[in-house]
Design a protein around this motif. Structure first.
Motif, mmCIF file in Angstrom:
data_model
loop_
_atom_site.group_PDB
_atom_site.id
_atom_site.type_symbol
_atom_site.label_atom_id
_atom_site.label_comp_id
_atom_site.label_asym_id
_atom_site.label_seq_id
_atom_site.Cartn_x
_atom_site.Cartn_y
_atom_site.Cartn_z
ATOM 1 N N UNK A 1 -18.748 39.640 -80.663
ATOM 2 C CA UNK A 1 -19.372 38.988 -81.811
ATOM 3 C C UNK A 1 -20.720 39.636 -82.067
ATOM 4 N N UNK A 2 -20.986 39.959 -83.328
ATOM 5 C CA UNK A 2 -22.259 40.592 -83.670
ATOM 6 C C UNK A 2 -23.429 39.650 -83.454
ATOM 7 N N UNK A 3 -23.198 38.342 -83.581
ATOM 8 C CA UNK A 3 -24.252 37.347 -83.397
ATOM 9 C C UNK A 3 -23.932 36.522 -82.161
ATOM 10 N N UNK A 4 -24.690 36.706 -81.095
ATOM 11 C CA UNK A 4 -24.431 35.995 -79.845
ATOM 12 C C UNK A 4 -24.930 34.556 -79.892
ATOM 13 N N UNK A 5 -25.685 34.188 -80.928
ATOM 14 C CA UNK A 5 -26.254 32.843 -81.008
ATOM 15 C C UNK A 5 -25.432 31.910 -81.899
ATOM 16 N N UNK A 6 -24.174 32.251 -82.109
ATOM 17 C CA UNK A 6 -23.339 31.452 -82.996
ATOM 18 C C UNK A 6 -22.745 30.261 -82.248
ATOM 19 N N UNK A 7 -22.805 29.098 -82.885
ATOM 20 C CA UNK A 7 -22.079 27.918 -82.410
ATOM 21 C C UNK A 7 -20.832 27.778 -83.266
ATOM 22 N N UNK A 8 -19.676 27.948 -82.637
ATOM 23 C CA UNK A 8 -18.418 27.810 -83.362
ATOM 24 C C UNK A 8 -18.090 26.339 -83.581
ATOM 25 N N UNK A 9 -17.212 26.089 -84.552
ATOM 26 C CA UNK A 9 -16.686 24.741 -84.677
ATOM 27 C C UNK A 9 -15.778 24.432 -83.488
ATOM 28 N N UNK A 10 -15.271 23.224 -83.427
ATOM 29 C CA UNK A 10 -14.525 22.787 -82.249
ATOM 30 C C UNK A 10 -13.167 23.462 -82.112
ATOM 31 N N UNK A 11 -12.721 24.149 -83.138
ATOM 32 C CA UNK A 11 -11.428 24.824 -83.075
ATOM 33 C C UNK A 11 -11.556 26.267 -82.583
ATOM 34 N N UNK A 12 -12.733 26.849 -82.746
ATOM 35 C CA UNK A 12 -12.968 28.192 -82.247
ATOM 36 C C UNK A 12 -12.318 29.271 -83.103
#
Length: 378
Positions: A162-173
């Motif tokens: 992932x280009x952005x390591x600070x991403x919070x994904x939604x619960x489904x990923x």
């Protein structure tokens, strides 16, 4: 961060250069503006000859192991003596443009990485996430209704790049998508960018291409509805939004736009139905609650911010970002005890691998404790 753009007329619900609030174009114009040819799928994914040569020299030829080739590919993309790629949220680029400019957003990066990885014999795919929040300590919070990254299979193991390591994904990923849908993201983003710049003719060509690649792409239908609304084609815009909602009934941007359009058309009953559906969607969406909390915090309405952040935490309790937002709101409201408790929770949820983030939270905890000690002694 920049995945796919899904635009709203009344509220910008995804990353885009400017809000879409311009007046509709004059539909009586008789001469259509000229448009530039758009890149074909082959042109989007074509590896430039000099980049292909570098891939062969630095990644493929030296080693046969896929794991080693993956490591070398990462160095090829980011090292200063190679591509030295930099992040640019507005850079929806073809591979050739990314190689030339050394800039990419998450979509351009993902398309390039997957293409190069496959050329090196690595099993790679494009993945999408419906919603994300990205966290930057000094720059605040960036919301996006779409994000893409790279999924890998290595000897039975899976990995994500992932280009952005600070991403919070939604619960489904992240979920794998087809190449056609990945290319639809590219055309959709380009269309949204041209629309934001006022170039509606060029925007339409790109949005039509997006839907030709992936007819079941709600964001593309929503953006086409925005374009038709801007150009005064209100009945067609209504059909666009309804198509988006048929594909995804909880699509927040389409609900927002369709409700506003029906109200404009004088159908208050239908407008209210969609507005109520949007409200229910937002109540059960931790990302929306977090966004509302951040907006309330910026208005200095800390009691309301706390309520929104609490709801976000109830809906998605493992997100350290949400606990940190709640801690900040408690602190600003003068409740340092609860601020410390939420900050502690944020630190613990950051995970063992997030050393820098955990250290940041710990430093804030220490500052809170010192502040409480000072105020207690006064």
């Amino acid at each position: 961060m920049n995945g796919w753009k899904s635009l709203a007329l009344l509220a910008l619900l995804a990353a885009a250069p400017t809000p879409l609030l311009a007046a509709p174009a004059d539909t009586a114009a008789t001469q259509a503006p000229a448009v530039e040819p758009i890149p074909s799928p082959q042109q989007i994914l074509a590896i430039p000859p000099d980049l292909r040569a570098l891939l062969q020299e630095r990644v493929i030829a030296p080693v046969s192991s896929r794991e080693q080739r993956l490591v070398r590919l990462v160095h090829l993309i980011f090292d200063e003596d190679a591509m030295h790629l930099e992040y640019d949220p507005y850079a929806t680029h073809t591979l050739a443009e990314t190689w030339k400019t050394h800039r990419a957003n998450c979509l351009s990066f993902t398309l390039m990485f997957v293409t190069l990885a496959r050329a090196a014999g690595i099993d790679a795919r494009v993945q999408e996430v419906a919603q994300v929040v990205t966290w930057h300590q000094d720059q605040g919070v960036i919301y996006n209704v779409g994000h893409v990254n790279v999924g890998l299979n290595l000897n039975g193991r899976t990995a994500v790049v992932d280009l952005d390591r600070n991403v919070l994904y939604d619960r489904y990923g992240p979920r794998p998508i087809t190449e056609q849908r990945a290319l639809a993201h590219f055309y959709n983003n380009r269309g949204a960018e041209h629309m934001a710049e006022g170039d509606t003719a060029q925007a339409r060509v790109y949005l039509d291409a997006a839907l030709a690649m992936a007819p079941a792409f709600p964001a593309g239908w929503n953006n086409l509805g925005v374009l038709d609304t801007r150009e005064g084609r209100l009945d067609q815009a209504r059909k666009d939004y309804e198509q988006a909602l048929q594909l995804q009934p909880r699509h927040a941007a389409a609900l927002t736009n369709a409700s506003a359009l029906y109200r404009r058309l004088g159908d208050a009953r239908r407008a209210d139905v969609l507005a109520k559906r949007l409200e229910q969607v937002q109540k059960s969406d931790p990302f929306a609650q977090f966004r509302f909390g951040n907006e309330a915090e910026q208005r200095h309405d800390y009691a309301q911010a706390i309520a929104y952040y609490q709801q976000a935490v109830r809906l998605y309790s493992s997100a350290h970002q949400f606990h940190f937002g709640l801690a900040r709101a408690y602190f600003l409201a003068g409740n340092t005890r609860r601020a410390s408790l939420e900050m502690l929770r944020a630190r613990d949820l950051a995970g063992e691998d997030a050393d820098v983030l955990r250290a940041t939270y710990q430093a804030k905890l220490d500052s809170l404790q010192k502040w409480r000690e000072r105020t207690a002694s006064n």
